[in-house]
Enzyme design. Structure first.
Site, PDB file in Angstrom:
ATOM      1  N   HIS A 179     -13.399 -32.253 -15.254  1.00 26.36           N
ATOM      2  CA  HIS A 179     -13.635 -31.481 -14.051  1.00 26.36           C
ATOM      3  C   HIS A 179     -12.676 -30.310 -13.965  1.00 26.36           C
ATOM      4  CE1 HIS A 179     -15.962 -34.977 -12.996  1.00 26.36           C
ATOM      5  NE2 HIS A 179     -14.900 -35.718 -13.160  1.00 26.36           N
ATOM      6  N   HIS A 238       0.667 -35.443  -1.431  1.00 26.20           N
ATOM      7  CA  HIS A 238      -0.622 -34.862  -1.019  1.00 26.20           C
ATOM      8  C   HIS A 238      -1.587 -35.920  -0.492  1.00 26.20           C
ATOM      9  CE1 HIS A 238      -3.980 -32.120  -0.788  1.00 26.20           C
ATOM     10  NE2 HIS A 238      -4.706 -32.941  -1.519  1.00 26.20           N
ATOM     11  N   HIS A 329      -4.293 -33.518   2.641  1.00 22.15           N
ATOM     12  CA  HIS A 329      -5.508 -34.022   1.989  1.00 22.15           C
ATOM     13  C   HIS A 329      -6.729 -34.178   2.884  1.00 22.15           C
ATOM     14  CE1 HIS A 329      -7.692 -35.604  -1.316  1.00 22.15           C
ATOM     15  NE2 HIS A 329      -7.559 -36.883  -1.041  1.00 22.15           N
TER      16      HIS A 329
END
Length: 597
Positions: A179, A238, A329
């Site tokens: 990805h 995160h 996030h």
């Protein structure tokens, strides 16, 4: 003279900002004036070396962040060498930092930025001066907004200027190798990322700069530390914790200089979330109840990593003698959420902070930063700033308008083909036609016309689809069926849905939930750069990413069976063929005028 148009006189001494309403009147103003003077023109010149560099107190040349701030605000760009200088120098600084950076207060903790440069400027106004304050960023700098490369270059220039005053940790741009697409826009995301975009678009990084800049950003993201520890009390990351993170010492053995897999500690630090009913897992909810003692559950929303429970966080904090986990996030309506307090220290076990106000221009949320000083926590909220508008995928206006023009042209072609009546297409010749020859001519002509009509019809469907895509490119819409499976990368389908679709933060989140997943994306073979799929194309159409492909595939499709459209094609072709198959010396009769809708 009476009955003649009289032009009003115009004084050349008083130029007007708006051309006169009479199109025949000569414009007396300055043709170089901007039509909307309140909108400043973009910066068209790239900075010189003297503008780009500034000397610090020790005489060392560094990127002039004060100049860059205004230059980027005016949509200015850098020379490729200048952009690479910032990214590469920042990468070297980041690579020297440990996996977990220790930070001392006072500190301003910032959540996701998501390429919203103009809101980043508001963040610094709210967060306070860097002279007596450390800025800690928790990732997602360049994803989904149109100004990710500007955010990244500006933050990196600040890092170069004041390494100890700007601490940046990794966010989702770090994704599994399959990805590895531009977090750039996603980024500039420039950077690695789970791109969704063109939520992501192939992105600002490539559009505004080059593949070299993109690749440099990927390297910089791999150098970002994965967490921070504030005053040995707050674990900042995160996404969240992991079943592989028992103590903070486990972070020392982590190799962050790689693209994360779809599982493991590095993946969890970036992708994990608190469970939906965090802190109330044993109570009934739409997700059901969680058995007592459960710590982690598969994260179906993200398609990777885990949901962590209140029980898991409390145990993690107690093992490591920490007060709270601070993370980003997830978009928050108020810009932040204080999750359930721990039983022993009576302090929020998890604090989620989100610093991108009015996320995607539809969430209507506020942005926030967390300030920690003198053992006190303060949350400062702010609203979004206006920003320049970019057409989807950074298209120019001419390209964007082509579907509208094409749709009208095909409408006219179909109208021309269907306006002829049998009477109009009859011939008036007195000559004789050989029946066998005429019949063959008619048959061949009929097939030719049928093919042309089908082609026009298919073209019409293509341009209608593209027109709807262009009209709906900037809005999300909630599914009409609440029980339906979300369609990946789905944006608004038409104007009516736009007007009633997104009314609140929850509406936007529901529409966007499918785009929060780690994308399932197959890269092109033999390609170093993997283009991001368009969010505006519904599931099953991701491979039709461009106008050329759409047109080509639509024209090649074969229709099965006879339906109303085929009967119409047959009827029109029959009439046209009969009227156009003429013998020597014959001429068709003139067509009558008919109104068309």
């Amino acid at each position: 003279m009476s009955g003649h148009h009289q032009r009003p006189s115009v004084s050349s001494a008083t130029p007007t900002a708006i051309p006169p309403s009479d199109p025949l009147e000569k414009y007396a103003g300055n043709l170089n004036d901007r039509k909307v003077p309140t909108v400043p023109p973009p910066a068209t010149k790239k900075p010189t070396e003297a503008e780009f560099f500034a000397a610090d107190a020790a005489g060392e040349r560094k990127p002039n962040h004060a100049f860059l701030k205004e230059h980027f605000f005016k949509e200015g760009r850098l020379e490729e060498e200048q952009a690479l200088y910032i990214i590469n120098r920042a990468t070297r600084l980041l690579a020297k930092e440990p996996n977990m950076v220790e930070v001392k207060s006072p500190v301003t903790v910032c959540g996701d930025i998501h390429g919203q440069y103009y809101d980043l400027m508001k963040l610094f106004e709210v967060g306070g001066s860097m002279s007596d304050n450390v800025y800690l960023f928790l990732g997602d700098y360049v994803d989904r907004g149109d100004f990710g490369i500007e955010c990244l270059l500006y933050l990196y220039s600040l890092k170069i200027w004041s390494p100890s005053r700007v601490v940046s940790t990794a966010g989702q741009p770090r994704v599994p190798a399959p990805h590895r697409v531009l977090y750039i826009q996603e980024g500039m995301q420039v950077g690695v990322l789970h791109c969704i975009r063109c939520f992501a678009y192939i992105a600002p990084g490539l559009h505004k700069y080059s593949e070299k800049v993109y690749e440099a950003c990927i390297q910089s993201f791999c150098a970002l530390p994965v967490s921070a520890l504030v005053d040995h009390r707050f674990f900042c990351v995160h996404g969240g914790i992991s079943p592989n993170l028992v103590t903070l010492q486990d972070l020392q053995n982590l190799n962050r200089f790689q693209e994360p897999g779809s599982q493991g500690l590095l993946c969890d630090l970036l992708w994990a979330d608190p469970i939906t009913n965090y802190g109330h897992e044993t109570e009934p909810s739409h997700n059901g109840t969680v058995p007592p003692g459960t710590s982690f559950l598969p994260n179906a929303t993200r398609g990777c990593s885990y949901f962590y429970t209140y029980n898991a966080v409390c145990q993690f904090l107690e093992r490591n003698n920490l007060l709270s986990v601070i993370r980003g996030h997830e978009a928050q309506d108020a810009g932040y959420t204080m999750h359930r307090k721990t039983p022993k220290k009576n302090f929020p076990s998890v604090i989620t902070i989100f610093s991108a106000p009015n996320y995607l221009d539809v969430y209507k949320n506020r942005g926030a930063v967390l300030k920690y000083a003198n053992k006190n926590i303060t949350i400062r909220q702010y609203n979004s700033n206006p920003h320049p508008y970019w057409l989807p995928n950074f298209m120019d206006a001419f390209t964007w308008s082509l579907p509208f023009v094409g749709a009208k042209i095909t409408d006219m072609l179909l109208a021309v083909l269907s306006v002829c009546s049998e009477e109009e297409l009859d011939t008036d010749s007195d000559g004789e036609i050989k029946e066998e020859h005429a019949a063959e001519q008619i048959r061949l002509r009929r097939e030719q016309i049928k093919n042309k009509i089908r082609a026009v019809g298919r073209m019409q469907r293509v341009f209608t689809l593209l027109r709807e895509e262009a009209e709906s490119a900037t809005e999300l819409v909630i599914p009409t069926d609440p029980n339906a499976t979300p369609v990946t990368n789905q944006l608004a389908v038409n104007g009516a849905q736009m007007s009633r679709g997104i009314k609140s933060f929850e509406d936007a989140r529901k529409s966007d939930i499918a785009n929060e997943r780690l994308p399932e994306f197959e890269p092109r073979a033999n390609s170093a750069i993997f283009p991001a799929p368009s969010m505006r194309l519904a599931g099953g159409r991701d491979d039709m990413a461009g106008m050329d492909t759409l047109i080509r595939r639509t024209l090649q499709e074969e229709r099965e069976g006879e339906d109303d459209d085929d009967m119409l094609v047959e009827k029109v072709a029959e009439r046209l063929a009969m009227g156009r198959t003429l013998g020597p010396g014959q001429r068709p009769s003139a067509l009558k005028r008919h109104g068309t809708s």
